[in-house]
Design a protein around this motif. Sequence first.
Motif, mmCIF file in Angstrom:
data_model
loop_
_atom_site.group_PDB
_atom_site.id
_atom_site.type_symbol
_atom_site.label_atom_id
_atom_site.label_comp_id
_atom_site.label_asym_id
_atom_site.label_seq_id
_atom_site.Cartn_x
_atom_site.Cartn_y
_atom_site.Cartn_z
ATOM 1 N N LYS A 291 2.987 -7.962 2.907
ATOM 2 C CA LYS A 291 2.270 -8.560 1.782
ATOM 3 C C LYS A 291 1.925 -7.522 0.715
ATOM 4 N N THR A 292 1.786 -6.245 1.060
ATOM 5 C CA THR A 292 1.445 -5.253 0.043
ATOM 6 C C THR A 292 2.593 -5.087 -0.946
ATOM 7 N N ARG A 293 3.795 -4.941 -0.446
ATOM 8 C CA ARG A 293 4.956 -4.824 -1.345
ATOM 9 C C ARG A 293 5.143 -6.112 -2.133
ATOM 10 N N MET A 294 5.043 -7.252 -1.447
ATOM 11 C CA MET A 294 5.182 -8.524 -2.143
ATOM 12 C C MET A 294 4.093 -8.664 -3.201
ATOM 13 N N GLY A 295 2.860 -8.270 -2.856
ATOM 14 C CA GLY A 295 1.755 -8.392 -3.800
ATOM 15 C C GLY A 295 1.938 -7.524 -5.027
ATOM 16 N N ALA A 296 2.453 -6.310 -4.848
ATOM 17 C CA ALA A 296 2.669 -5.421 -5.994
ATOM 18 C C ALA A 296 3.696 -6.011 -6.948
ATOM 19 N N HIS A 297 4.778 -6.576 -6.411
ATOM 20 C CA HIS A 297 5.794 -7.193 -7.271
ATOM 21 C C HIS A 297 5.293 -8.497 -7.883
ATOM 22 N N LEU A 298 4.460 -9.217 -7.149
ATOM 23 C CA LEU A 298 3.860 -10.435 -7.706
ATOM 24 C C LEU A 298 2.980 -10.100 -8.901
ATOM 25 N N LEU A 299 2.180 -9.074 -8.780
ATOM 26 C CA LEU A 299 1.336 -8.660 -9.900
ATOM 27 C C LEU A 299 2.184 -8.243 -11.092
ATOM 28 N N ARG A 300 3.271 -7.539 -10.829
ATOM 29 C CA ARG A 300 4.151 -7.125 -11.928
ATOM 30 C C ARG A 300 4.769 -8.336 -12.612
ATOM 31 N N ALA A 301 5.197 -9.310 -11.816
ATOM 32 C CA ALA A 301 5.803 -10.502 -12.394
ATOM 33 C C ALA A 301 4.790 -11.274 -13.236
ATOM 34 N N ARG A 314 -4.803 -5.973 -18.338
ATOM 35 C CA ARG A 314 -5.500 -5.063 -17.426
ATOM 36 C C ARG A 314 -5.542 -5.711 -16.043
ATOM 37 N N SER A 315 -5.124 -4.981 -15.024
ATOM 38 C CA SER A 315 -5.052 -5.508 -13.665
ATOM 39 C C SER A 315 -5.818 -4.600 -12.724
ATOM 40 N N VAL A 316 -6.629 -5.200 -11.858
ATOM 41 C CA VAL A 316 -7.487 -4.452 -10.939
ATOM 42 C C VAL A 316 -7.262 -4.951 -9.520
ATOM 43 N N MET A 317 -7.143 -4.032 -8.581
ATOM 44 C CA MET A 317 -7.042 -4.353 -7.165
ATOM 45 C C MET A 317 -8.245 -3.751 -6.429
ATOM 46 N N VAL A 324 -5.779 1.865 0.039
ATOM 47 C CA VAL A 324 -5.741 2.153 -1.395
ATOM 48 C C VAL A 324 -4.483 2.924 -1.753
ATOM 49 N N GLU A 325 -4.175 3.945 -0.968
ATOM 50 C CA GLU A 325 -2.994 4.761 -1.265
ATOM 51 C C GLU A 325 -1.715 3.942 -1.154
ATOM 52 N N GLU A 326 -1.641 3.049 -0.167
ATOM 53 C CA GLU A 326 -0.439 2.235 -0.013
ATOM 54 C C GLU A 326 -0.267 1.293 -1.195
ATOM 55 N N TRP A 327 -1.358 0.682 -1.684
ATOM 56 C CA TRP A 327 -1.262 -0.174 -2.864
ATOM 57 C C TRP A 327 -0.811 0.630 -4.085
ATOM 58 N N GLU A 328 -1.334 1.834 -4.237
ATOM 59 C CA GLU A 328 -0.918 2.674 -5.364
ATOM 60 C C GLU A 328 0.566 3.019 -5.271
ATOM 61 N N ARG A 329 1.029 3.292 -4.059
ATOM 62 C CA ARG A 329 2.444 3.650 -3.879
ATOM 63 C C ARG A 329 3.353 2.450 -4.183
ATOM 64 N N GLU A 330 3.012 1.275 -3.651
ATOM 65 C CA GLU A 330 3.834 0.090 -3.890
ATOM 66 C C GLU A 330 3.773 -0.347 -5.357
ATOM 67 N N ALA A 331 2.607 -0.200 -5.988
ATOM 68 C CA ALA A 331 2.500 -0.541 -7.411
ATOM 69 C C ALA A 331 3.384 0.363 -8.251
ATOM 70 N N SER A 332 3.454 1.643 -7.889
ATOM 71 C CA SER A 332 4.311 2.573 -8.610
ATOM 72 C C SER A 332 5.777 2.201 -8.446
ATOM 73 N N ARG A 333 6.171 1.823 -7.229
ATOM 74 C CA ARG A 333 7.564 1.435 -6.984
ATOM 75 C C ARG A 333 7.935 0.178 -7.756
ATOM 76 N N ALA A 334 6.975 -0.735 -7.914
ATOM 77 C CA ALA A 334 7.234 -1.984 -8.627
ATOM 78 C C ALA A 334 7.006 -1.852 -10.123
ATOM 79 N N ASP A 335 6.636 -0.652 -10.581
ATOM 80 C CA ASP A 335 6.343 -0.430 -11.995
ATOM 81 C C ASP A 335 5.205 -1.335 -12.470
ATOM 82 N N THR A 336 4.185 -1.475 -11.616
ATOM 83 C CA THR A 336 3.028 -2.326 -11.903
ATOM 84 C C THR A 336 1.869 -1.468 -12.392
ATOM 85 N N ALA A 337 1.350 -1.776 -13.574
ATOM 86 C CA ALA A 337 0.167 -1.074 -14.088
ATOM 87 C C ALA A 337 -1.051 -1.638 -13.379
ATOM 88 N N LEU A 338 -1.559 -0.920 -12.389
ATOM 89 C CA LEU A 338 -2.608 -1.451 -11.517
ATOM 90 C C LEU A 338 -3.667 -0.383 -11.248
#
Length: 974
Positions: A291-301, A314-317, A324-338
């Motif tokens: 769900k973390t990877r899916m969530g990061a791409h969902l936020l980007r979409a 502006r997006s906040v998690m 926290v670190e895992e969300w930051e890593r997945e957000a970076s991979r998905a190019d999500t400003a989070l």
Amino acid sequence: MFRHPLPDTARTADLFSDFPEESREGQGVWPPPDRFPLNVDGRTVRERVIADLVSADSPLVVTGYGALEELIRLEGDLGEVRPLRVLFGNEPSVGEGGHRSLKAPSFPEEVEQYWLDRGIALRLSARLIHFRERLREGAVEARYWPDTQRPLHAKIYLGAGAVTLGSSNFSRNGLERQHEANARFTATGEPRRYREVAALAEQFWSFGEDYTDALLALLERLLHVVGWRDALARACGELLEGDWAKGFLQQVDREAFRALWPAQRQGIAQALYLLDRQGAVLIADATGSGKTRMGAHLLRAQQARIQGVGGMPRSVMIAPSTVVEEWEREASRADTALDVFSVGLLSHGSRKAWQLDDALRRARLLAVDECHNFHNRRSRRTRRLFTNHLADDVLLFTATPINRNVDDLVRIADLLGADNLQSSTLKALERVNRPGRWHGLGEDEAAQLRDEIRTFTIRRTKRMFNALIDRAPGAYRDHTGRPCRYPEHRSYSYSLNEPAADRERAGRIRELLDQLFGVVQVPAVLELSAVQRQQGLTEDQYRDNLLLGAHKLVRYRVMAALRSSRAALSVQLEERLPGVEIWQATGSDERSRQAVLRAFRPGGDEQTGVALCSDSLSEGVNLQAASALVHLDMPSVIRVAEQRTGRVDRLDSPHAEVEVWWPRDAEEFALNADARFLDRVGAVTELLGTNLPLPEDLQQQSRESVDADTLIREYERTARSIEEAEPHDAFAAVRGLVEGSGALVEPDIYEYYRERSVRVLSRVSVVASDAIWAFFCLAGSADRAPRWFFFSGPDAEATTSLDKVAAALRERLAPDPPNGEMDEPAARWLAHFSERLPEAERAQLPLRKQRALQEMTRVLNGFCEEAARQREQARLDAYLALRNLLERKPETLTGGEPDWEALANRWLELIRPYWYRRLTQQRRGFLRLRDLRKELIEAESELGPEVLEAFASLPLQSSAEERVVAAILGMPDR
């Protein structure tokens, strides 16, 4: 922004133009319409051209391929004896704009792409079928211009003794709406010109290539009358499989998209649907499903979908510190400003706390991971989260099933946002959240709350994920290329072999505990709520339950403390497992915690080791490398057991099996039923401060021990019931139409449509019925999700809830009604219902956006009063024009249906500064849009000009009936 159906149609309507059309049309004398067919002074090109064509023996039309829809209408007016010849040329605006394809499409491919993107009006169903049959019989001859280097843009209409040529395409715009320049020549009035233009048209016709087969194939794809099972399968596939979002996700990030599992892409599409429909989503997929990877791409979409409103939103998690670190890593991979913040910042003041408060108030998108942790409405972190955010879209994540108790439901509802909930639900929540005495929810209110939360929820179980993997096993691999699947779960118990002396001391402690008293806060006046009285609770029972609960809390705390220390356990392990590395990890020791995460992370070095972890690592972390989990103490609630096991029981586990070991305590140490119950109702930490009345069960003074076998059976029974039961999420009723024992559609039919990702492929069905009814599925696209509508009768309001639509379809289709015929009466009823789709589509906006438009109308009424008071006629007229549009006055919709969601988003963006100021003020309860009304009206002098500027140009919405991909019409036997 949508692609407008016609290339020559404007995309926006100007409400406040200083230059109305009629003011210019009266300034000169227009030439006679029999020589110059024009769209002026109440006359149209259509009147003259159609009259010429329908009276001809063999009319010839040379036009662009955007005229197909009008040609279908025309052929129906010609009768059965007159053949129709059509030469299709190019559309000048298609393919322009600075883009060039390395491989230019053929003419048939270009036409197909255009019409499959656009769709065709459903009201033409019967005429399209008739046109198709006439084309097949040869009564309609179709050719196309073959020279792609020098395309044909001519518009010529050769009729009975008259020919018209000029700029008018054979489309609604060209024949009725736009200013065009055309000349008409008759055989009697200007014979030479007539013969020359007629010869030109015939010359063009002679160069055309046969288009019959390709056009028949296109018409078949545009509208296909099928059995109701095919139409239902098409509609369910559009909603459940998420192919409509595939192209959009690839556009956001093609490489990242390829890294997603199909189940994650499906989950993103379903979440986008709920955000589009509800304004919020609760993702409660099984633990370990990614769900973390899916969530990061969902936020980007979702960011990309709303980016056009006012820049990147502006997006906040908010997440547990462990992830926290895992969300930051997945957000970076998905190019999500989070912006990712630890939930601890909400609980404890720090130098960064102000940054979190400010981010929450400015966020357009708010995401909360492990949202079930916000169960205590009186805690500081819960209050700060509820009272500080004004996000337009809310995304909640939890792997723990909800609906276990009412308190879970209330907290989830709080997070979803007040303006996204039904009014009746809000009234119940406001009573529950009222300070003072305890206010509970009645059974009916709790059931209503469960049903409403379900409309926001995506819940897919491990069984469902494994079934998805079975569809395409090769698509589910981890980063090393290893196949992914949930492992088999094995439960075992182990004996602790407590020394006899320790058991004797524990027994003595239990006896002494019976002599202890507890402390409880009893209010001066015991006042029961209406719900408590309905449940049969008296003031005496209320008092006795409070006193009894205090005594049992003392017993629980003391017995829970009789555990071996981690230090002693570590020594024992080092002695018994020489050479095996042993880690200890707690929430307070970040260094040791990171060491455990590195050692047991996916793809970590294969080694033998043991990690001793506190419950701070029981959720939100991935320990897939571990093949076994050992409970060092007996979990007092199933939820804790689920969370612990979820660290190793994950979809990308490298192990085919995982083992879970439960302690077999001696009777003197075993957890008894009273202690388990206290933990189950959440009384361990909240009892003394909440005045929550405990159930009468606690008065039974149970001494029954709960052994490991009992806990294992309960855990496995709970897990089995969760996996085997149909998940009650927003899509459960729809899934039930095509899956499971109650499916109405056979698996092979659904599989046929599931595997096909055609952009627009209408499947229309007519079924025999006692009464007239209609069902529609509208296609999803990059800017909107699919839509389902059900009309129970000609004048009935549209039903849009997936549960209710699915139930209505099941009621009418389960008896397997025979298929009917798509004839003129059926087409007229389809046209009747399709004309009601635009209004129904507005009613399907998220409640918050519907309320935004309602409040905007009320504020504009206030602006009108203020402008009238100041005798500002221009301002008053402008406000009235916008208000009338919001009220869907017919005269305001002549230019097309506005994109209501875009209008609501603009309004919310305009009032955001006022909302922000209100959030910083002290208040009680929920902040709702209606609470800003008075302040906004008073700010007319400041806000009014901004409103007129923001809404001077309005985005239009593509025609609803042209987006229909499946329809079922119930018709009485005739």
